[in-house]
Design an enzyme around this catalytic site. Structure first.
Site, PDB file in Angstrom:
ATOM      1  N   TYR A 124       0.806  -0.929  -0.031  1.00 54.19           N
ATOM      2  CA  TYR A 124       0.236   0.147   0.051  1.00 54.19           C
ATOM      3  C   TYR A 124       0.851   1.126  -0.062  1.00 54.19           C
ATOM      4  O   TYR A 124       1.471   1.458   0.973  1.00 54.19           O
ATOM      5  CB  TYR A 124      -0.850   0.044   1.285  1.00 54.19           C
ATOM      6  CG  TYR A 124      -1.754   1.056   1.716  1.00 54.19           C
ATOM      7  CD1 TYR A 124      -2.983   1.211   0.899  1.00 54.19           C
ATOM      8  CD2 TYR A 124      -1.408   2.048   2.529  1.00 54.19           C
ATOM      9  CE1 TYR A 124      -4.008   2.162   1.456  1.00 54.19           C
ATOM     10  CE2 TYR A 124      -2.380   3.177   2.810  1.00 54.19           C
ATOM     11  CZ  TYR A 124      -3.514   3.012   2.261  1.00 54.19           C
ATOM     12  OH  TYR A 124      -4.528   3.998   2.500  1.00 54.19           O
ATOM     13  N   ILE A 163       7.308   1.799   2.637  1.00 52.78           N
ATOM     14  CA  ILE A 163       6.090   0.961   2.517  1.00 52.78           C
ATOM     15  C   ILE A 163       6.429  -0.381   2.931  1.00 52.78           C
ATOM     16  O   ILE A 163       7.368  -1.153   2.282  1.00 52.78           O
ATOM     17  CB  ILE A 163       6.006   1.158   0.929  1.00 52.78           C
ATOM     18  CG1 ILE A 163       5.822   2.501   0.507  1.00 52.78           C
ATOM     19  CG2 ILE A 163       4.831   0.366   0.196  1.00 52.78           C
ATOM     20  CD1 ILE A 163       4.786   3.349   1.095  1.00 52.78           C
ATOM     21  N   GLU A 368      -0.422   3.619  10.150  1.00 54.75           N
ATOM     22  CA  GLU A 368      -2.033   3.609  10.092  1.00 54.75           C
ATOM     23  C   GLU A 368      -2.464   4.855  10.793  1.00 54.75           C
ATOM     24  O   GLU A 368      -3.320   4.670  11.660  1.00 54.75           O
ATOM     25  CB  GLU A 368      -2.461   2.406  10.572  1.00 54.75           C
ATOM     26  CG  GLU A 368      -3.985   1.891   9.959  1.00 54.75           C
ATOM     27  CD  GLU A 368      -3.955   2.067   8.576  1.00 54.75           C
ATOM     28  OE1 GLU A 368      -2.903   2.151   7.740  1.00 54.75           O
ATOM     29  OE2 GLU A 368      -5.251   2.094   7.942  1.00 54.75           O
ATOM     30  N   GLY A 369      -1.819   6.046  11.138  1.00 59.42           N
ATOM     31  CA  GLY A 369      -2.255   7.268  11.830  1.00 59.42           C
ATOM     32  C   GLY A 369      -1.446   7.134  13.120  1.00 59.42           C
ATOM     33  O   GLY A 369      -1.815   6.179  13.988  1.00 59.42           O
ATOM     34  N   THR A 370      -0.648   8.278  13.644  1.00 59.50           N
ATOM     35  CA  THR A 370      -0.128   8.149  14.740  1.00 59.50           C
ATOM     36  C   THR A 370      -0.741   8.239  15.871  1.00 59.50           C
ATOM     37  O   THR A 370      -1.981   8.829  15.812  1.00 59.50           O
ATOM     38  CB  THR A 370       1.067   9.365  14.742  1.00 59.50           C
ATOM     39  OG1 THR A 370       0.413  10.581  14.744  1.00 59.50           O
ATOM     40  CG2 THR A 370       2.100   9.212  13.707  1.00 59.50           C
TER      41      THR A 370
HETATM   42  C1  LIG Z   1       7.657   0.309   9.558  1.00 62.32           C
HETATM   43  C2  LIG Z   1       6.773   1.196   8.864  1.00 62.32           C
HETATM   44  C3  LIG Z   1       5.994   0.747   7.978  1.00 62.32           C
HETATM   45  C4  LIG Z   1       4.950   1.509   7.196  1.00 62.32           C
HETATM   46  N1  LIG Z   1       4.134   0.930   6.425  1.00 62.32           N
HETATM   47  C5  LIG Z   1       3.396   1.736   5.386  1.00 62.32           C
HETATM   48  C6  LIG Z   1       2.879   1.274   4.381  1.00 62.32           C
HETATM   49  O1  LIG Z   1       2.694  -0.033   4.030  1.00 62.32           O
HETATM   50  N2  LIG Z   1       2.132   2.145   3.694  1.00 62.32           N
HETATM   51  C7  LIG Z   1       2.184   3.590   3.643  1.00 62.32           C
HETATM   52  O2  LIG Z   1       1.657   4.268   2.965  1.00 62.32           O
HETATM   53  N3  LIG Z   1       2.919   3.891   4.887  1.00 62.32           N
HETATM   54  C8  LIG Z   1       3.497   3.183   5.872  1.00 62.32           C
HETATM   55  N4  LIG Z   1       4.203   3.778   6.632  1.00 62.32           N
HETATM   56  C9  LIG Z   1       4.038   5.519   7.081  1.00 62.32           C
HETATM   57  C10 LIG Z   1       3.382   5.629   8.258  1.00 62.32           C
HETATM   58  O3  LIG Z   1       2.011   5.400   7.931  1.00 62.32           O
HETATM   59  C11 LIG Z   1       3.734   7.082   8.755  1.00 62.32           C
HETATM   60  O4  LIG Z   1       5.130   6.940   8.992  1.00 62.32           O
HETATM   61  C12 LIG Z   1       2.886   7.782   9.597  1.00 62.32           C
HETATM   62  O5  LIG Z   1       1.657   8.016   9.185  1.00 62.32           O
HETATM   63  C13 LIG Z   1       3.521   9.131  10.131  1.00 62.32           C
HETATM   64  O6  LIG Z   1       4.160   9.706   9.087  1.00 62.32           O
HETATM   65  P1  LIG Z   1       5.683  10.294   9.174  1.00 62.32           P
HETATM   66  O7  LIG Z   1       6.425   9.329   9.403  1.00 62.32           O
HETATM   67  O8  LIG Z   1       5.763  11.101   7.923  1.00 62.32           O
HETATM   68  O9  LIG Z   1       5.368  11.331  10.396  1.00 62.32           O
HETATM   69  P2  LIG Z   1       5.046  12.794  10.721  1.00 62.32           P
HETATM   70  O10 LIG Z   1       3.771  12.884   9.976  1.00 62.32           O
HETATM   71  O11 LIG Z   1       6.035  13.718  10.231  1.00 62.32           O
HETATM   72  O12 LIG Z   1       4.641  12.738  12.066  1.00 62.32           O
HETATM   73  C14 LIG Z   1       5.989  13.167  13.119  1.00 62.32           C
HETATM   74  C15 LIG Z   1       5.435  13.420  14.409  1.00 62.32           C
HETATM   75  O13 LIG Z   1       4.517  14.521  14.351  1.00 62.32           O
HETATM   76  C16 LIG Z   1       3.290  14.188  14.760  1.00 62.32           C
HETATM   77  N5  LIG Z   1       2.548  15.192  14.114  1.00 62.32           N
HETATM   78  C17 LIG Z   1       2.334  14.962  12.828  1.00 62.32           C
HETATM   79  N6  LIG Z   1       1.459  15.841  12.162  1.00 62.32           N
HETATM   80  C18 LIG Z   1       1.090  16.624  13.273  1.00 62.32           C
HETATM   81  C19 LIG Z   1       0.105  17.876  13.670  1.00 62.32           C
HETATM   82  N7  LIG Z   1      -0.582  18.316  12.675  1.00 62.32           N
HETATM   83  N8  LIG Z   1       0.131  18.269  14.820  1.00 62.32           N
HETATM   84  C20 LIG Z   1       0.732  17.659  15.915  1.00 62.32           C
HETATM   85  N9  LIG Z   1       1.565  16.743  15.542  1.00 62.32           N
HETATM   86  C21 LIG Z   1       1.645  16.146  14.413  1.00 62.32           C
HETATM   87  C22 LIG Z   1       3.070  12.873  14.699  1.00 62.32           C
HETATM   88  O14 LIG Z   1       2.179  12.409  15.572  1.00 62.32           O
HETATM   89  C23 LIG Z   1       4.458  12.408  14.930  1.00 62.32           C
HETATM   90  O15 LIG Z   1       4.696  12.396  16.330  1.00 62.32           O
HETATM   91  C24 LIG Z   1       4.819   2.901   7.641  1.00 62.32           C
HETATM   92  C25 LIG Z   1       6.072   3.468   8.391  1.00 62.32           C
HETATM   93  C26 LIG Z   1       6.730   2.687   9.238  1.00 62.32           C
HETATM   94  C27 LIG Z   1       7.708   3.394   9.886  1.00 62.32           C
END
Ligand SMILES: Cc1cc2nc3c(=O)[nH]c(=O)nc-3n(C[C@H](O)[C@H](O)[C@H](O)COP(=O)(O)OP(=O)(O)OC[C@H]3O[C@@H](n4cnc5c(N)ncnc54)[C@H](O)[C@@H]3O)c2cc1C
Length: 558
Positions: A124, A163, A368-370
């Site tokens: 995905y 991914i 899947e959303g922090t």
């Molecule tokens: C091992 C792994 C597997 C994954 N698998 C997939 C996959 O299969 N497919 C896919 O599409 N993605 C995948 N992801 C991506 C994952 O969904 C994202 O890492 C996640 O959504 C967070 O995005 P980011 O890493 O860019 O962090 P960011 O969005 O940059 O967030 C960094 C920090 O800031 C906080 N933050 C973000 N926005 C805000 C806001 N507006 N206000 C306050 N705080 C905020 C967050 O909570 C977090 O603590 C994967 C990630 C990992 C590490």
């Protein structure tokens, strides 16, 4: 929907497979080598072997048509074995989700049947280097390729980050911007111009392959646009959040329990200061019991939400999915962390697994959303409900629990009602003082909502258990007496947390001018303090149940 008997057999096959193929030593070795055991994944997905993905595919495409409740149980079981492998299977499901909800009948037949019949592994591709939580910042493009005035296909350019299955999938669903907005495309692994990087060197889930993807003028036929209409991508992604977040919530439960299932027997054998650690209240009531309570609070919400999703009548249930994920993954993470402490120095080594589980489960609070994005989602959505009902929503929910308390006085429903009344008062104060302009207040409200709603859910679950009305598929790890004690413990915590942390934050944000005493009364703090009576006895009850020390039920449940 899968019958309880078939589900039970499938879960047993999964456990037997893991016992044979994935003993602890093998998992530790693969974790150290940072390697996805692709042959094990293929066996798991092979319809002639384990065929685990069949559970997730609708019957008309050759699967078993599992619902949300079935998927929760399968996800929990898989995460209990290994969260990296669970992620690998989940990524196929996630990758095929845009197809399940948004594809044309021909596309569904082609791709879902291939997952069922061939064990095709999907990935995905949504996240990008600069678009994580905020998918609106998406930069990957899909430009139309025109032929004789018709759209013949698209050229995809861009990069995807983190991914799951990125380096091992046979097909990818990729979110890209078309002239009409974000849309999902299906790209096969051999496509010209498509490459993936080496697997990431990760903190945990090292058995899961995670890789960056690059698209350089990758041509796909127009038939690869999911649903055949541009601009539906974000809607298609949102349509499954309730469902997929319940699945990641189940990962939190599975991994959290996997850690406790090691810490609990360890504490029986480990003798310190003349007796086993399991006999020491300072140990059990800090390192074990609170985590059991939090995991079961999360479970209760997961089960309620999954049952509601399976009725098919209640929409997407994205807020409920967010609450389930937030509570269960935070609980799983805390349980694994406490399990390291529970094993002392041994917990800090690789051999005893809790260290690995703790590294693995950490991801559930990120992907899947922090957790913070969950807090925001929960808070924003329920804030609208609070406004629409003129501040009565949570008071009404509290009154329903007061009615439940009349028929089931032992399930903590009266205390859960106190949490919900306090929540309603805090939201109203926040509205009056326009306090949600502070993002911290908005996010904390999300946390209080999750705790208060889980307290209500757990009371209802304990009552249903006492009446023998829990679904046959539901977890029966605890009997009615223990579940009632768990519900009481959690309700006390939720009420105190909502009222006291709420008071701190609302006063801290300048939301109370003058009459603080009146606000304290509105939060019903004295009643919440009185409701703490019996806490230690209830914790003793859970410890006795966990360590099989209960000769007979100590309390009657109405
Ligand atoms: C091992 C792994 C597997 C994954 N698998 C997939 C996959 O299969 N497919 C896919 O599409 N993605 C995948 N992801 C991506 C994952 O969904 C994202 O890492 C996640 O959504 C967070 O995005 P980011 O890493 O860019 O962090 P960011 O969005 O940059 O967030 C960094 C920090 O800031 C906080 N933050 C973000 N926005 C805000 C806001 N507006 N206000 C306050 N705080 C905020 C967050 O909570 C977090 O603590 C994967 C990630 C990992 C590490």
């Amino acid at each position: 929907m899968i019958s309880p008997k078939t589900l039970k057999l499938s879960l047993k096959s999964l456990r037997d497979f893991a016992k044979k193929e994935l003993p602890d030593e093998r998992l530790i070795e693969l974790d150290e080598r940072d390697e996805c055991p692709i042959e094990v994944v293929r066996q798991m997905c092979d319809p002639n072997k384990l065929g685990i993905q069949l559970l997730l595919i609708p019957e008309e495409y050759g699967g078993m048509g599992g619902g949300a409740f079935d998927n929760y149980l399968v996800c929990e079981e898989m995460a209990h074995i290994d969260l990296g492998l669970a992620t690998t299977v989940f990524a196929t499901f996630l990758g095929s989700d845009p197809i399940t909800v948004g594809a044309t009948p021909e596309q569904k037949k082609q791709w879902l049947s291939r997952i069922a019949d061939e064990g095709l592994i999907f990935a995905y591709g949504a996240t990008e280097p600069d678009a994580g939580s905020d998918l609106g910042a998406l930069r990957t493009t899909a430009d139309r390729v025109m032929e004789d005035g018709h759209i013949a296909g698209y050229k995809i350019n861009g990069n995807k980050q983190w991914i799951s299955n990125g380096g091992i999938a046979g097909a990818y669903t990729v979110l890209a911007n078309t002239p009409a907005g974000p849309s999902w495309f299906i790209v096969e692994s051999g496509a010209k111009g498509f490459t993936h990087d080496e697997p990431e060197d990760k903190h945990g889930i090292r058995l899961s392959n995670t890789a960056a993807l690059a698209f350089n003028d990758v041509y796909v036929d127009a038939s690869r646009l999911v649903g055949g209409v541009e601009g539906q991508g974000l809607l298609q992604a949102q349509a499954v959040f309730g469902y997929t977040r319940v699945m990641v919530a189940a990962f939190g439960l599975g991994a959290g329990w996997a850690a406790l299932d090691r810490a609990i027997p360890y504490s029986v054998k480990r003798i310190q200061a003349g007796g086993p650690l399991s006999e020491k209240q300072g140990y059990t009531h800090k390192l074990i019991v609170p985590h059991v309570v939090h995991l079961e609070a999360g479970r209760s919400y997961v089960e309620e939400t999954a049952e509601r999703i399976d009725t098919g009548k209640e929409g997407w249930l994205n807020t409920e999915g967010a609450i389930a994920k937030y509570m269960s993954t935070e609980a799983g993470n805390a349980a694994a962390e406490a399990s390291i402490q529970a094993l002392g120095g041994y917990g800090y080594t690789h051999e005893y697994m809790v260290e690995k589980i703790s590294r693995d489960v950490r991801i559930t609070c990120i992907y899947e959303g922090t957790s913070e994005i969950m807090e925001m989602t929960i808070s924003r959505d329920r804030w609208q409900v609070h406004l629409k009902t003129r501040g009565q929503y949570y008071h009404d929910e509290a009154r329903k629990l007061e009615t439940l308390h009349a028929s089931h006085p032992n399930v903590g429903a009266d205390t859960a009602a106190l949490a919900l009344h306090a929540l309603a008062e805090l939201l109203e104060k926040a509205r009056g003082g326009r306090l949600t302009r502070h993002q911290h207040v908005l996010f904390r409200i999300g946390e209080w909502i999750a705790f208060a709603e889980c307290a209500g859910s757990l009371s209802r679950r304990a009552a249903r258990m006492a009446e023998g009305k829990l679904s046959e598929k539901a977890s029966h790890r605890f009997d009615a007496v223990s579940l009632a004690a768990i519900a009481r413990i959690f309700a006390r915590e939720a009420a105190l947390k909502v009222a006291e942390e709420g008071l701190r934050i609302v006063v801290g944000a300048g939301g109370v001018d003058g009459d603080l005493a009146a606000f304290e009364i509105s939060l019903r703090l004295p009643a919440i303090h009185r409701a703490q009576a019996g806490l230690i006895a209830d914790m003793d009850e859970i410890a006795d149940a966990l360590y099989n020390r209960r000769a007979k039920p100590t309390q009657k449940v109405a």
